[in-house]
Design a protein around this motif. Structure first.
Motif, short mmCIF file in Angstrom:
data_model
loop_
_atom_site.label_atom_id
_atom_site.label_comp_id
_atom_site.label_asym_id
_atom_site.label_seq_id
_atom_site.Cartn_x
_atom_site.Cartn_y
_atom_site.Cartn_z
N VAL A 112 16.38 -0.71 -21.91
CA VAL A 112 16.46 -2.47 -21.99
C VAL A 112 15.59 -2.89 -22.99
O VAL A 112 15.71 -4.04 -24.22
N LEU A 113 14.48 -2.43 -24.04
CA LEU A 113 13.24 -3.00 -24.58
C LEU A 113 14.26 -3.01 -26.32
O LEU A 113 14.55 -4.04 -26.60
N VAL A 114 14.97 -2.16 -25.98
CA VAL A 114 15.94 -1.96 -27.78
C VAL A 114 17.18 -2.99 -27.17
O VAL A 114 17.13 -3.77 -28.20
N LEU A 115 17.98 -3.12 -25.80
CA LEU A 115 19.02 -4.57 -26.25
C LEU A 115 18.53 -5.21 -25.76
O LEU A 115 19.26 -6.05 -26.85
N ARG A 116 17.31 -5.70 -25.42
CA ARG A 116 16.99 -7.23 -25.92
C ARG A 116 16.00 -7.39 -27.01
O ARG A 116 16.51 -8.31 -27.46
N ALA A 117 15.56 -6.11 -27.75
CA ALA A 117 14.78 -6.63 -29.34
C ALA A 117 16.74 -6.93 -29.77
O ALA A 117 16.43 -7.57 -30.94
N LEU A 119 19.15 -8.15 -29.30
CA LEU A 119 19.58 -9.74 -28.47
C LEU A 119 19.02 -11.01 -29.07
O LEU A 119 19.10 -11.74 -29.53
N ARG A 120 17.88 -10.32 -29.28
CA ARG A 120 17.00 -11.20 -29.68
C ARG A 120 17.19 -11.72 -30.67
O ARG A 120 16.54 -12.50 -31.60
N GLN A 121 16.95 -10.04 -31.94
CA GLN A 121 17.58 -10.20 -33.70
C GLN A 121 18.99 -11.15 -33.51
O GLN A 121 18.80 -11.40 -34.32
N SER A 122 19.26 -11.28 -32.52
CA SER A 122 21.14 -11.94 -32.96
C SER A 122 20.76 -13.34 -32.78
O SER A 122 21.39 -14.17 -33.33
N ARG A 123 19.66 -13.92 -31.74
CA ARG A 123 18.96 -15.04 -31.75
C ARG A 123 18.32 -15.61 -33.49
O ARG A 123 17.69 -16.19 -33.63
N GLY A 128 10.10 -11.51 -30.99
CA GLY A 128 10.45 -10.70 -30.00
C GLY A 128 10.96 -9.77 -30.47
O GLY A 128 10.40 -8.96 -29.72
N ALA A 129 11.28 -9.47 -31.23
CA ALA A 129 12.34 -8.22 -31.09
C ALA A 129 11.75 -7.49 -31.96
O ALA A 129 11.62 -6.55 -31.09
N VAL A 131 8.12 -6.77 -30.82
CA VAL A 131 6.98 -7.03 -30.83
C VAL A 131 7.80 -5.89 -29.55
O VAL A 131 7.69 -4.37 -28.89
N ASP A 132 9.35 -6.53 -29.03
CA ASP A 132 9.85 -5.06 -28.08
C ASP A 132 10.74 -3.96 -28.84
O ASP A 132 9.72 -2.17 -27.71
N LEU A 133 10.35 -3.83 -29.87
CA LEU A 133 10.68 -2.47 -30.78
C LEU A 133 9.77 -1.49 -31.00
O LEU A 133 9.58 -0.58 -30.51
N ASN A 134 8.43 -2.51 -31.43
CA ASN A 134 7.47 -1.50 -31.50
C ASN A 134 6.80 -1.04 -29.51
O ASN A 134 6.40 0.19 -30.07
N GLN A 135 7.24 -1.19 -28.81
CA GLN A 135 6.88 -1.15 -28.19
C GLN A 135 7.97 -0.14 -27.65
O GLN A 135 7.16 1.10 -26.65
#
Length: 195
Positions: A112-117, A119-123, A128-129, A131-135
């Motif tokens: 979910v972190l990777v997919l959320r990142a 989607l955040r990247q696309s915006r 924010g992306a 932060v998710d990818l670091n985690q």
């Protein structure tokens, strides 16, 4: 002269008819739906292609069991892929909706972190992306998609040394082609296209 009078008479008739129609519309009572759920119009269904049918079926299954992480991740990936193929950003919204059970969690599962990142990247929410990818790379350091996405974001931000560092794990986590492509993309923007 009689021809001119005939044309004027026709235009007068058209104008009078238009005014009558307009005045009736002006005094018409507006339609107000009884509830937010009332259907106002039904559009003709166009034949569904196999991908659309499959996505609808997956969505229906996820609606029945919204905590099914494997199904939610699979559906979100398919939506993102479909959005890219069709150049339609609505599919990113569908992907986010598929991940709704985990979207606001501070520490969702790595997928979910990777997919959320993504989607955040696309915006263009690169910070924010990241932060998710670091985690994600701390929790699941063997996920090549996390590293590719990090490299792409660093590249977009102009952080070429960081982007190169993010490409290096791909040589052991994915194919040589993926690793070389990642580094070549950065080199092409960093004045090293020839190399």
């Amino acid at each position: 002269m009689s021809q001119t009078i005939g044309i004027k008479a026709r235009w007068a008739g058209v104008l009078a008819s238009s005014l009558l129609l307009w005045s009736g519309a002006a005094w018409a009572t507006p339609f107000i739906p009884q509830s937010d759920t009332q259907v106002l119009e039904r559009l003709r269904d166009r034949p569904l292609d196999s991908t659309t049918r499959e996505l609808r079926q997956m969505r229906a299954e996820l609606n029945q069991s919204p905590q099914n992480l494997k199904l939610a991740v699979s559906l979100a990936k398919r939506y993102i892929e479909q959005g890219r193929q069709q150049a339609d950003p609505r599919y990113n919204g569908y992907a986010q909706a598929a991940l709704a059970s985990w979207w606001e969690q501070p520490q969702p599962p790595p997928a979910v972190l990777v997919l959320r990142a993504t989607l955040r990247q696309s915006r263009h929410d690169f910070d924010g992306a990241l932060v998710d990818l670091n985690q994600a790379t701390k929790v699941a350091p063997r996920d090549p998609q996390a590293w590719v996405t990090r490299a792409l974001i660093q590249q977009a931000k102009g952080n070429y040394p960081e982007a190169k560092r993010d490409c290096v794990p791909l040589f052991r986590l994915s194919t040589r082609l993926v690793g070389v492509t990642c580094l070549s993309s950065i080199a092409s923007l960093n004045g090293q296209a020839q190399q």
